[in-house]
Scaffold this active site. Structure first.
Site: not given
Ligand code: THU
Length: 129
Positions: A89, A53, A92, A55
């Site tokens: 999430c 992610c 994170c 974060e």
């Molecule tokens: N994702 C993030 O990078 N940060 C968040 O706060 C929520 C989800 C990403 C994970 C994945 O690459 C995409 O968003 C879809 O879930």
């Protein structure tokens, strides 16, 4: 940096997202206690659980640079569809907790909405050693 500037920087960081599977670009900005600014984006992997992610990318990059105390994390997604506000999430939230993140800005649109949260709000009763 103002919350608006942080939101803009997070949106800029999201442009570097590698998202061939979700097409959902997220950017994050870390501001460390010493003023260091580190950005990150979500980086996906053909083996989906190996993805990072935004974060996690930003916080762990900061940690790899020696940062151990984080003041602020700002998050933005730039492919708003069903999701506009990119709330971190659970994983994170735990990663941000490791470096005592004080403030988390969850942003939407062109910084049109900026919500300020504490870690206690987003991850109460968290695991710590
Ligand atoms: N994702 C993030 O990078 N940060 C968040 O706060 C929520 C989800 C990403 C994970 C994945 O690459 C995409 O968003 C879809 O879930």
């Amino acid at each position: 940096m103002t919350p608006e500037e942080l939101a803009a920087l997070a949106r800029k960081a999201a442009e570097n997202a590698y998202v061939p599977y979700s097409n959902f670009r997220v950017g994050a900005v870390v501001v460390a206690a010493d003023g260091t600014v580190v950005t990150g984006a979500n980086i996906e992997n053909a083996s989906y659980p190996a993805s990072s992610c935004a974060e996690a990318t930003a916080v762990n990059t900061a940690a790899a640079q020696g940062i151990r105390k984080i003041d602020t994390v700002a998050v933005a997604c730039i492919d708003a569809g069903t999701v506009d506000l990119a709330y971190p999430c659970g994983r994170c939230r735990q990663i941000m907790a490791e470096f005592d993140t004080e403030t988390i800005y969850v942003t939407a649109g062109e910084g049109t909405e900026i919500r300020r949260h504490t870690l206690d709000e987003l991850l109460p009763h968290r695991f710590e050693l």
